[in-house]
Design a protein around this motif. Structure first.
Motif, mmCIF file in Angstrom:
data_model
loop_
_atom_site.group_PDB
_atom_site.id
_atom_site.type_symbol
_atom_site.label_atom_id
_atom_site.label_comp_id
_atom_site.label_asym_id
_atom_site.label_seq_id
_atom_site.Cartn_x
_atom_site.Cartn_y
_atom_site.Cartn_z
ATOM 1 N N ASP A 71 8.434 9.892 4.626
ATOM 2 C CA ASP A 71 9.034 9.363 3.396
ATOM 3 C C ASP A 71 8.248 8.171 2.873
ATOM 4 O OD1 ASP A 71 11.052 11.266 3.502
ATOM 5 O OD2 ASP A 71 12.433 9.928 4.570
ATOM 6 N N TYR A 72 7.817 7.324 3.773
ATOM 7 C CA TYR A 72 7.039 6.132 3.426
ATOM 8 C C TYR A 72 5.763 6.524 2.675
ATOM 9 C CZ TYR A 72 4.354 1.821 4.538
ATOM 10 O OH TYR A 72 3.605 0.673 4.488
ATOM 11 N N ILE A 73 5.030 7.440 3.238
ATOM 12 C CA ILE A 73 3.761 7.854 2.631
ATOM 13 C C ILE A 73 4.020 8.585 1.313
ATOM 14 C CG2 ILE A 73 1.697 9.285 2.951
ATOM 15 C CD1 ILE A 73 2.122 8.588 6.045
ATOM 16 N N LYS A 74 5.029 9.441 1.293
ATOM 17 C CA LYS A 74 5.379 10.141 0.053
ATOM 18 C C LYS A 74 5.729 9.138 -1.042
ATOM 19 C CE LYS A 74 8.777 13.228 -1.961
ATOM 20 N NZ LYS A 74 10.045 13.943 -1.744
ATOM 21 N N ASP A 75 6.528 8.133 -0.704
ATOM 22 C CA ASP A 75 6.923 7.133 -1.700
ATOM 23 C C ASP A 75 5.721 6.350 -2.229
ATOM 24 O OD1 ASP A 75 9.535 7.959 -1.411
ATOM 25 O OD2 ASP A 75 10.138 6.245 -0.179
ATOM 26 N N ILE A 76 4.787 6.007 -1.352
ATOM 27 C CA ILE A 76 3.573 5.309 -1.784
ATOM 28 C C ILE A 76 2.773 6.180 -2.745
ATOM 29 C CG2 ILE A 76 1.315 4.439 -1.038
ATOM 30 C CD1 ILE A 76 2.719 3.523 1.579
ATOM 31 N N LYS A 77 2.603 7.443 -2.377
ATOM 32 C CA LYS A 77 1.808 8.341 -3.204
ATOM 33 C C LYS A 77 2.474 8.634 -4.550
ATOM 34 C CE LYS A 77 -0.245 11.764 -0.938
ATOM 35 N NZ LYS A 77 -0.411 12.881 0.033
ATOM 36 N N VAL A 78 3.779 8.890 -4.545
ATOM 37 C CA VAL A 78 4.488 9.205 -5.788
ATOM 38 C C VAL A 78 4.499 7.994 -6.725
ATOM 39 C CG1 VAL A 78 6.768 9.734 -6.761
ATOM 40 C CG2 VAL A 78 5.894 11.066 -4.831
ATOM 41 N N ALA A 79 4.869 6.828 -6.189
ATOM 42 C CA ALA A 79 4.943 5.629 -7.031
ATOM 43 C C ALA A 79 3.566 5.254 -7.575
ATOM 44 C CB ALA A 79 5.536 4.465 -6.241
ATOM 45 N N SER A 80 2.551 5.317 -6.734
ATOM 46 C CA SER A 80 1.213 4.931 -7.207
ATOM 47 C C SER A 80 0.665 5.941 -8.204
ATOM 48 C CB SER A 80 0.251 4.722 -6.040
ATOM 49 O OG SER A 80 0.053 5.923 -5.305
ATOM 50 N N THR A 81 0.999 7.212 -8.044
ATOM 51 C CA THR A 81 0.567 8.219 -9.025
ATOM 52 C C THR A 81 1.157 7.909 -10.390
ATOM 53 O OG1 THR A 81 0.292 9.973 -7.378
ATOM 54 C CG2 THR A 81 0.684 10.678 -9.655
ATOM 55 N N ARG A 82 2.446 7.612 -10.418
ATOM 56 C CA ARG A 82 3.087 7.278 -11.697
ATOM 57 C C ARG A 82 2.433 6.053 -12.331
ATOM 58 N NH1 ARG A 82 8.997 8.138 -9.304
ATOM 59 N NH2 ARG A 82 9.123 10.372 -9.601
#
Length: 151
Positions: free
Chosen positions: A69-80
Motif C-alpha cells: 500500500d505504501y509503494i502504491k500510494d507513493i506511485k499513485v500520488a506522484s503520478t498525479r
C-alpha cells in the motif's frame, strides 16, 4: 500492544517502459513531493534520488502501513502530481512492478550514500544491471519479464 521495529526499506521503481522521462532539472520538486507523501504515511525518509528512468527511496515503514500500500500510494500520488505539474511533459506513468529490499539500520549510512550518488553510479552501471546485481546479492531469483514488463 507495543511493537518495535528497525527495518529499512530500499524501494526502487521505474518509469513505464523504462523511458527516460524524469527531467533532472526539476528533480528537487519531485523528491520533495514524494517526501511529503512519505511523511503523510508516518514514515521516515532517509534518502531519495532519481534518475531519468527510476527512483530509489530509503525509508522506514510505520507499523500501520503495509509495504504494498505504501509503494502504491507513493506511485499513485506522484503520478498525479507529475502529470499536473507540467515539469515532466513526457512522463506516462510508473512501471507496475517495484523492488523493496530490507536492510538493517547498521547499513543506513552506506545505503544513504549509495542512493545519494546515483548519478555517478549510473555512469558505470546500467539500471538493469543494477537491479540484477541487487537481486543476486539478496538471493532473489528474478523473472526478467516480471520486473521489466508493464502489464
Amino acid at each position: 500492544m507495543s511493537a518495535y521495529r528497525q527495518i529499512l526499506y530500499h524501494i526502487i521503481f521505474r518509469t513505464r517502459s523504462s523511458e527516460k522521462t524524469i527531467n533532472l532539472t526539476h528533480l528537487d520538486k519531485l523528491k520533495n513531493y514524494i517526501w511529503g507523501v512519505i511523511t503523510n504515511k508516518k514514515c521516515v525518509l532517509f534518502r531519495i534520488n532519481c534518475m531519468e528512468d527510476h527512483v530509489h527511496i530509503l525509508s522506514d515503514l510505520h507499523l500501520s502501513v503495509a509495504s504494498a500500500d505504501y509503494i502504491k500510494d507513493i506511485k499513485v500520488a506522484s503520478t498525479r502530481w507529475i502529470k499536473s505539474s507540467g515539469f515532466f511533459p513526457n512522463f506516462r506513468g510508473w512501471g507496475i512492478k517495484y523492488c523493496a529490499l530490507t536492510y538493517s539500520y547498521k547499513e543506513r549510512d552506506i545505503l544513504i550514500n549509495y542512493i545519494k550518488n546515483q548519478q555517478e553510479h549510473h555512469r558505470k552501471e546500467s539500471f538493469q544491471d543494477e537491479i540484477n546485481r541487487l537481486f543476486q546479492k539478496h538471493g532473489i531469483e528474478m523473472d526478467e519479464k516480471w520486473f521489466w514488463e508493464d502489464s
